[in-house]
Design an enzyme around this catalytic site. Structure first.
Site, PDB file in Angstrom:
ATOM      1  N   ASP A 191      -4.557  -8.001  -4.549  1.00  0.00           N
ATOM      2  CA  ASP A 191      -4.564  -8.667  -5.849  1.00  0.00           C
ATOM      3  C   ASP A 191      -5.002 -10.108  -5.605  1.00  0.00           C
ATOM      4  O   ASP A 191      -5.383 -10.463  -4.488  1.00  0.00           O
ATOM      5  CB  ASP A 191      -3.172  -8.596  -6.492  1.00  0.00           C
ATOM      6  CG  ASP A 191      -3.243  -8.512  -8.021  1.00  0.00           C
ATOM      7  OD1 ASP A 191      -3.971  -9.333  -8.615  1.00  0.00           O
ATOM      8  OD2 ASP A 191      -2.573  -7.645  -8.604  1.00  0.00           O
TER       9      ASP A 191
ATOM     10  N   LYS B  20       0.309  -1.910   0.842  1.00  0.00           N
ATOM     11  CA  LYS B  20      -1.122  -2.223   0.739  1.00  0.00           C
ATOM     12  C   LYS B  20      -1.454  -3.143  -0.438  1.00  0.00           C
ATOM     13  O   LYS B  20      -2.251  -2.816  -1.314  1.00  0.00           O
ATOM     14  CB  LYS B  20      -1.951  -0.937   0.637  1.00  0.00           C
ATOM     15  CG  LYS B  20      -1.835  -0.012   1.841  1.00  0.00           C
ATOM     16  CD  LYS B  20      -2.808   1.165   1.717  1.00  0.00           C
ATOM     17  CE  LYS B  20      -2.720   2.102   2.905  1.00  0.00           C
ATOM     18  NZ  LYS B  20      -1.509   2.939   2.878  1.00  0.00           N
TER      19      LYS B  20
ATOM     20  N   LYS C  95       7.857   4.433   8.592  1.00  0.00           N
ATOM     21  CA  LYS C  95       6.946   3.857   7.606  1.00  0.00           C
ATOM     22  C   LYS C  95       7.297   4.399   6.227  1.00  0.00           C
ATOM     23  O   LYS C  95       7.378   5.610   6.023  1.00  0.00           O
ATOM     24  CB  LYS C  95       5.487   4.197   7.923  1.00  0.00           C
ATOM     25  CG  LYS C  95       4.503   3.563   6.939  1.00  0.00           C
ATOM     26  CD  LYS C  95       3.068   3.918   7.263  1.00  0.00           C
ATOM     27  CE  LYS C  95       2.635   5.240   6.677  1.00  0.00           C
ATOM     28  NZ  LYS C  95       2.326   5.192   5.220  1.00  0.00           N
TER      29      LYS C  95
ATOM     30  N   THR D 116      -8.403   5.891   6.022  1.00  0.00           N
ATOM     31  CA  THR D 116      -8.917   6.957   6.899  1.00  0.00           C
ATOM     32  C   THR D 116      -9.327   8.201   6.112  1.00  0.00           C
ATOM     33  O   THR D 116      -9.868   9.143   6.681  1.00  0.00           O
ATOM     34  CB  THR D 116      -7.879   7.340   7.972  1.00  0.00           C
ATOM     35  OG1 THR D 116      -6.627   7.601   7.344  1.00  0.00           O
ATOM     36  CG2 THR D 116      -7.722   6.245   8.997  1.00  0.00           C
TER      37      THR D 116
ATOM     38  N   ARG E 259       3.034  14.205   9.010  1.00  0.00           N
ATOM     39  CA  ARG E 259       3.313  15.636   8.933  1.00  0.00           C
ATOM     40  C   ARG E 259       3.547  16.346  10.265  1.00  0.00           C
ATOM     41  O   ARG E 259       4.403  17.235  10.329  1.00  0.00           O
ATOM     42  CB  ARG E 259       2.203  16.333   8.132  1.00  0.00           C
ATOM     43  CG  ARG E 259       2.357  16.093   6.645  1.00  0.00           C
ATOM     44  CD  ARG E 259       1.119  16.462   5.847  1.00  0.00           C
ATOM     45  NE  ARG E 259       0.095  15.417   5.951  1.00  0.00           N
ATOM     46  CZ  ARG E 259      -0.950  15.328   5.149  1.00  0.00           C
ATOM     47  NH1 ARG E 259      -1.141  16.229   4.204  1.00  0.00           N
ATOM     48  NH2 ARG E 259      -1.816  14.349   5.283  1.00  0.00           N
TER      49      ARG E 259
ATOM     50  N   ASP F 256       4.630  -0.042   3.788  1.00  0.00           N
ATOM     51  CA  ASP F 256       3.191   0.163   3.631  1.00  0.00           C
ATOM     52  C   ASP F 256       2.832   0.210   2.147  1.00  0.00           C
ATOM     53  O   ASP F 256       2.627   1.275   1.581  1.00  0.00           O
ATOM     54  CB  ASP F 256       2.791   1.457   4.337  1.00  0.00           C
ATOM     55  CG  ASP F 256       1.290   1.687   4.326  1.00  0.00           C
ATOM     56  OD1 ASP F 256       0.540   0.701   4.198  1.00  0.00           O
ATOM     57  OD2 ASP F 256       0.880   2.859   4.454  1.00  0.00           O
TER      58      ASP F 256
END
Length: 224
Positions: free
Chosen positions: A64, A61, A32, A115, A205, A59
């Site tokens: 608009d 997002k 990603k 999240t 991570r 990714d």
């Protein structure tokens, strides 16, 4: 099937991203690339990552007016991402136009709620402080607008999957049981997310900052 794990390479550094992708490429389903990578490296950087030979989840997002989102996605068509994201809150017309503009094989998934947000954050932006209700409302909007699926936390994926049997569910904020939570407020373990209906897991991570990223990816895959 290939691994359900997509590793989040949240770095603006192209060489670092390439090195990480090379390390984990045999034990993940894809990589990603987010805003920080794209702003630093652009389409050229995505092309270089694609040459490693793993599916790309772009990714960005988009959120608009429908025409702008459609043209932005059309501009990305040569990159042929496996998955790309738009914000469900952009509304039905935007979701419909995003799907129509995407390459045929690309899954367009709608972000329901970040999240990193909790009930207090939702109240502050004028929403009811109930993440579950908001996710379910936006999931139904996404389904009816014809996109492929949604991004939601592991806490909501079970109900979303029950309501949308053939939806594609991307679950971020996934942490192995022994991992540090970081800045995520709503987290689940990889196994519980898959059991609840996740199609793919986005994990950053716990893999990218491990001493041996490939071993970390393999260890998580083994729990699935």
């Amino acid at each position: 099937m290939s691994s359900r794990i997509y590793v989040a390479l949240d770095t603006p550094e192209l060489e670092k991203a390439k090195a990480l992708a090379q390390k984990v490429r045999h034990h993940v389903g894809g990589i990603k690339l987010g805003l920080e990578f794209f702003m630093a490296n652009g389409r050229h950087g995505v092309h270089e990552m694609a040459e490693i030979g793993v599916p790309i989840f772009l990714d960005l997002k988009f959120h608009d007016i429908p025409n702008t989102v459609a043209k932005a996605i059309q501009a990305l068509r040569p990159l042929n991402p496996a998955i790309l994201t738009v914000h469900a809150a952009g509304g039905r017309a935007m979701l419909e136009d995003a799907k129509a503009a995407a390459p045929e094989g690309t899954k367009v998934v709608a972000v329901t709620m970040l999240t990193s947000l909790d009930g207090d954050d939702m109240t502050a932006i004028g929403l009811k402080p109930d993440p579950h209700e908001q996710v379910m409302r936006l999931a139904e909007l996404a389904r009816s607008a014809g996109v492929d699926g949604i991004v939601c936390s592991g806490e909501e994926v079970k109900a979303a999957h029950a309501a949308w049997k053939d939806g594609f569910f991307v679950v971020p904020g996934v942490r192995p049981a022994d991992a540090h939570v970081g800045d995520q407020k709503r987290v689940v373990t990889p196994r519980s997310a898959v059991d609840a209906g996740a199609s793919i897991l986005v994990i950053g991570r716990p893999i990218t900052q491990a001493e041996d990223p490939d071993a970390a990816a393999r260890a998580i895959a083994a729990t699935l």
